[in-house]
Design a protein around this motif. Structure first.
Motif, PDB file in Angstrom:
ATOM      1  N   ILE A  20       0.860  -1.190   0.000  1.00  0.00           N
ATOM      2  CA  ILE A  20       0.000   0.000   0.000  1.00  0.00           C
ATOM      3  C   ILE A  20       0.893   1.236   0.000  1.00  0.00           C
ATOM      4  CG2 ILE A  20      -1.797   1.301   1.175  1.00  0.00           C
ATOM      5  CD1 ILE A  20      -2.752  -1.311   2.419  1.00  0.00           C
ATOM      6  N   LEU A  21       0.803   1.985  -1.083  1.00  0.00           N
ATOM      7  CA  LEU A  21       1.585   3.218  -1.205  1.00  0.00           C
ATOM      8  C   LEU A  21       0.631   4.405  -1.112  1.00  0.00           C
ATOM      9  CD1 LEU A  21       2.912   1.103  -3.712  1.00  0.00           C
ATOM     10  CD2 LEU A  21       4.719   2.647  -3.012  1.00  0.00           C
ATOM     11  N   ASN A  22       1.006   5.370  -0.319  1.00  0.00           N
ATOM     12  CA  ASN A  22       0.118   6.484  -0.022  1.00  0.00           C
ATOM     13  C   ASN A  22       0.585   7.804  -0.616  1.00  0.00           C
ATOM     14  OD1 ASN A  22      -1.825   5.135   1.761  1.00  0.00           O
ATOM     15  ND2 ASN A  22      -0.051   4.831   3.085  1.00  0.00           N
ATOM     16  N   CYS A  23      -0.390   8.673  -0.839  1.00  0.00           N
ATOM     17  CA  CYS A  23      -0.118   9.972  -1.442  1.00  0.00           C
ATOM     18  C   CYS A  23      -1.150  10.972  -0.930  1.00  0.00           C
ATOM     19  CB  CYS A  23      -0.183   9.833  -2.960  1.00  0.00           C
ATOM     20  SG  CYS A  23       0.123  11.333  -3.896  1.00  0.00           S
ATOM     21  N   ASP A  24      -0.708  12.140  -0.521  1.00  0.00           N
ATOM     22  CA  ASP A  24      -1.600  13.206  -0.076  1.00  0.00           C
ATOM     23  C   ASP A  24      -1.415  14.427  -0.972  1.00  0.00           C
ATOM     24  OD1 ASP A  24      -0.547  11.952   2.903  1.00  0.00           O
ATOM     25  OD2 ASP A  24      -2.692  12.030   2.454  1.00  0.00           O
ATOM     26  N   TYR A  25      -2.475  15.178  -1.141  1.00  0.00           N
ATOM     27  CA  TYR A  25      -2.371  16.376  -1.981  1.00  0.00           C
ATOM     28  C   TYR A  25      -3.094  17.524  -1.308  1.00  0.00           C
ATOM     29  CZ  TYR A  25      -7.081  15.060  -3.569  1.00  0.00           C
ATOM     30  OH  TYR A  25      -8.413  14.722  -3.632  1.00  0.00           O
ATOM     31  N   THR A  26      -2.776  18.722  -1.758  1.00  0.00           N
ATOM     32  CA  THR A  26      -3.344  19.901  -1.109  1.00  0.00           C
ATOM     33  C   THR A  26      -4.287  20.688  -2.014  1.00  0.00           C
ATOM     34  OG1 THR A  26      -1.400  21.203  -1.787  1.00  0.00           O
ATOM     35  CG2 THR A  26      -1.341  20.164   0.390  1.00  0.00           C
ATOM     36  N   ASN A  27      -4.177  20.514  -3.329  1.00  0.00           N
ATOM     37  CA  ASN A  27      -4.933  21.336  -4.262  1.00  0.00           C
ATOM     38  C   ASN A  27      -6.215  20.617  -4.700  1.00  0.00           C
ATOM     39  OD1 ASN A  27      -5.886  22.919  -6.365  1.00  0.00           O
ATOM     40  ND2 ASN A  27      -3.878  23.215  -7.305  1.00  0.00           N
ATOM     41  N   ASP A  55     -13.843   6.965  -7.078  1.00  0.00           N
ATOM     42  CA  ASP A  55     -13.156   6.665  -5.828  1.00  0.00           C
ATOM     43  C   ASP A  55     -12.307   5.390  -5.916  1.00  0.00           C
ATOM     44  OD1 ASP A  55     -16.289   5.657  -4.237  1.00  0.00           O
ATOM     45  OD2 ASP A  55     -15.092   4.710  -5.804  1.00  0.00           O
ATOM     46  N   LYS A  56     -12.404   4.709  -7.045  1.00  0.00           N
ATOM     47  CA  LYS A  56     -11.623   3.479  -7.194  1.00  0.00           C
ATOM     48  C   LYS A  56     -11.404   3.194  -8.676  1.00  0.00           C
ATOM     49  CE  LYS A  56     -12.000  -1.504  -6.212  1.00  0.00           C
ATOM     50  NZ  LYS A  56     -12.851  -2.556  -5.599  1.00  0.00           N
ATOM     51  N   ASN A  57     -10.206   2.702  -8.990  1.00  0.00           N
ATOM     52  CA  ASN A  57      -9.930   2.208 -10.332  1.00  0.00           C
ATOM     53  C   ASN A  57      -9.011   1.015 -10.204  1.00  0.00           C
ATOM     54  OD1 ASN A  57      -9.942   2.027 -13.123  1.00  0.00           O
ATOM     55  ND2 ASN A  57      -8.236   3.441 -13.378  1.00  0.00           N
ATOM     56  N   GLU A  58      -9.321  -0.034 -10.947  1.00  0.00           N
ATOM     57  CA  GLU A  58      -8.592  -1.291 -10.799  1.00  0.00           C
ATOM     58  C   GLU A  58      -8.061  -1.745 -12.145  1.00  0.00           C
ATOM     59  OE1 GLU A  58     -11.044  -4.119  -8.862  1.00  0.00           O
ATOM     60  OE2 GLU A  58      -9.520  -5.677  -8.775  1.00  0.00           O
ATOM     61  N   ASP A  59      -6.829  -2.248 -12.141  1.00  0.00           N
ATOM     62  CA  ASP A  59      -6.225  -2.794 -13.349  1.00  0.00           C
ATOM     63  C   ASP A  59      -5.323  -3.947 -12.944  1.00  0.00           C
ATOM     64  OD1 ASP A  59      -4.161  -1.437 -16.085  1.00  0.00           O
ATOM     65  OD2 ASP A  59      -5.086  -3.387 -15.770  1.00  0.00           O
ATOM     66  N   GLY A  60      -5.862  -5.143 -13.046  1.00  0.00           N
ATOM     67  CA  GLY A  60      -5.077  -6.323 -12.670  1.00  0.00           C
ATOM     68  C   GLY A  60      -4.735  -6.320 -11.198  1.00  0.00           C
ATOM     69  N   ARG A  61      -3.447  -6.391 -10.898  1.00  0.00           N
ATOM     70  CA  ARG A  61      -3.012  -6.411  -9.494  1.00  0.00           C
ATOM     71  C   ARG A  61      -2.985  -5.024  -8.855  1.00  0.00           C
ATOM     72  NH1 ARG A  61       1.962  -7.533  -8.458  1.00  0.00           N
ATOM     73  NH2 ARG A  61       2.806  -7.106 -10.543  1.00  0.00           N
ATOM     74  N   PHE A  62      -3.230  -4.000  -9.642  1.00  0.00           N
ATOM     75  CA  PHE A  62      -3.113  -2.620  -9.167  1.00  0.00           C
ATOM     76  C   PHE A  62      -4.486  -1.977  -9.004  1.00  0.00           C
ATOM     77  CE2 PHE A  62       1.427  -2.462  -9.729  1.00  0.00           C
ATOM     78  CZ  PHE A  62       1.679  -3.343 -10.766  1.00  0.00           C
ATOM     79  N   THR A  63      -4.704  -1.391  -7.829  1.00  0.00           N
ATOM     80  CA  THR A  63      -5.937  -0.663  -7.558  1.00  0.00           C
ATOM     81  C   THR A  63      -5.578   0.673  -6.919  1.00  0.00           C
ATOM     82  OG1 THR A  63      -7.118  -2.738  -7.162  1.00  0.00           O
ATOM     83  CG2 THR A  63      -8.172  -0.708  -6.397  1.00  0.00           C
ATOM     84  N   VAL A  64      -6.197   1.725  -7.420  1.00  0.00           N
ATOM     85  CA  VAL A  64      -5.988   3.032  -6.813  1.00  0.00           C
ATOM     86  C   VAL A  64      -7.306   3.466  -6.170  1.00  0.00           C
ATOM     87  CG1 VAL A  64      -6.410   4.208  -9.017  1.00  0.00           C
ATOM     88  CG2 VAL A  64      -5.251   5.417  -7.187  1.00  0.00           C
ATOM     89  N   PHE A  65      -7.192   3.951  -4.938  1.00  0.00           N
ATOM     90  CA  PHE A  65      -8.331   4.452  -4.191  1.00  0.00           C
ATOM     91  C   PHE A  65      -8.152   5.945  -3.968  1.00  0.00           C
ATOM     92  CE2 PHE A  65     -10.242   0.444  -3.023  1.00  0.00           C
ATOM     93  CZ  PHE A  65      -9.185  -0.454  -3.056  1.00  0.00           C
ATOM     94  N   LEU A  73      -4.844   9.598  -1.682  1.00  0.00           N
ATOM     95  CA  LEU A  73      -5.021   8.441  -2.556  1.00  0.00           C
ATOM     96  C   LEU A  73      -3.984   7.391  -2.210  1.00  0.00           C
ATOM     97  CD1 LEU A  73      -3.613   9.023  -6.113  1.00  0.00           C
ATOM     98  CD2 LEU A  73      -3.626  10.864  -4.479  1.00  0.00           C
ATOM     99  N   SER A  74      -4.306   6.163  -2.574  1.00  0.00           N
ATOM    100  CA  SER A  74      -3.390   5.069  -2.285  1.00  0.00           C
ATOM    101  C   SER A  74      -3.377   4.097  -3.464  1.00  0.00           C
ATOM    102  CB  SER A  74      -3.781   4.351  -0.996  1.00  0.00           C
ATOM    103  OG  SER A  74      -5.088   3.827  -1.101  1.00  0.00           O
ATOM    104  N   LEU A  75      -2.260   3.462  -3.629  1.00  0.00           N
ATOM    105  CA  LEU A  75      -2.075   2.423  -4.647  1.00  0.00           C
ATOM    106  C   LEU A  75      -1.883   1.096  -3.916  1.00  0.00           C
ATOM    107  CD1 LEU A  75      -1.553   1.557  -7.626  1.00  0.00           C
ATOM    108  CD2 LEU A  75       0.879   1.930  -7.148  1.00  0.00           C
TER     109      LEU A  75
END
Lengths: 115, 112
Positions: A20-27, A55-65, A73-75
């Motif tokens: 689980i890789l995380n990402c935060d944004y401000t804009n 709120d979600k997109n999935e492609d094989g083993r990869f899902t982004v929320f 957001l997280s991968l």
């Protein structure tokens, strides 16, 4: 001012488990978010993207929320494989003053998947 | 399918020497083109972008310049390199109005 933040410089996961890789944004004007994977001495490779209206997109083993209220957001990579070991960049898309698209990048998270 | 080429793959240049890095894209027309730099341990910094032949926009003031002499050719140049110009230079392209950018293999520049 870092508009896209990846607060974990590194992550270590066992093969077969979830990464689980995380990402935060401000804009709040960002309308798309993207994840790229980068091996040393190579260019980044596009992995997956998500529109800000989803709120979600999935492609094989990869899902982004995407959690817009939290600006987060997280991968998710399931199951993780040794070949997934790389630096993962989060990027957000917006428009510049010339009304052309531009990407705002995080600093990356280095993922190590251990056999 | 589209392909993006960059050369050279590695370059070692003395301080004060000129620089020319080239990027070409195949399989698409009128792409948006980008030059990025990744310094050691850092993220990607956008240097220049171009939406058409002869149209160059600079994102940060620096010692470098860019040119787009043909639709699918993007060149990064310097008249006199500085030590701080060392880094990994990446060219990317995107379709007009598209979100995704696609990167070339990069050039590792070391200024000594």
């Amino acid at each position: 001012d870092q508009q896209v933040k990846q607060n974990s410089p590194s992550l270590s996961v066992q093969e077969g488990r979830i990464s689980i890789l995380n990402c935060d944004y401000t804009n709040s004007m960002f309308d798309y978010f993207l994840w790229y994977k980068k091996y040393p001495a190579e260019g980044p490779t596009f992995l997956i993207s998500i529109s800000s209206i989803k709120d979600k997109n999935e492609d094989g083993r990869f899902t982004v929320f995407l959690n817009k209220s939290a600006k987060h957001l997280s991968l998710h990579i399931v199951p993780s494989q040794p070949g997934d070991s790389a630096v993962y960049f989060c990027a957000a898309s917006t428009y510049n003053a010339g009304n052309n698209r531009k990407l705002i990048w995080g600093l990356g998270t280095s993922l190590a998947v251990n056999p | 399918s589209q392909t993006i080429h960059q050369w050279p793959a590695t370059l070692v240049q003395p301080v004060g020497s000129p620089l020319s890095l080239e990027c070409t894209v195949e399989g698409t027309s009128n792409p948006n083109l980008y030059w990025y730099r990744q310094a050691a341990g850092r993220g990607l910094q956008l240097l220049f972008y171009s939406v058409g032949i002869g149209q160059i926009s600079s994102e940060v003031p620096q010692n470098l310049s860019a040119s787009r002499p043909q639709d699918r050719q993007f060149i990064l140049s310097s008249k006199k390199l500085l030590l701080s110009d060392s880094g990994f230079y990446l060219c990317a392209w995107s379709a007009d109005r598209a979100v995704e950018q696609y990167f070339g293999p990069g050039t590792r520049l070391t200024v000594t």
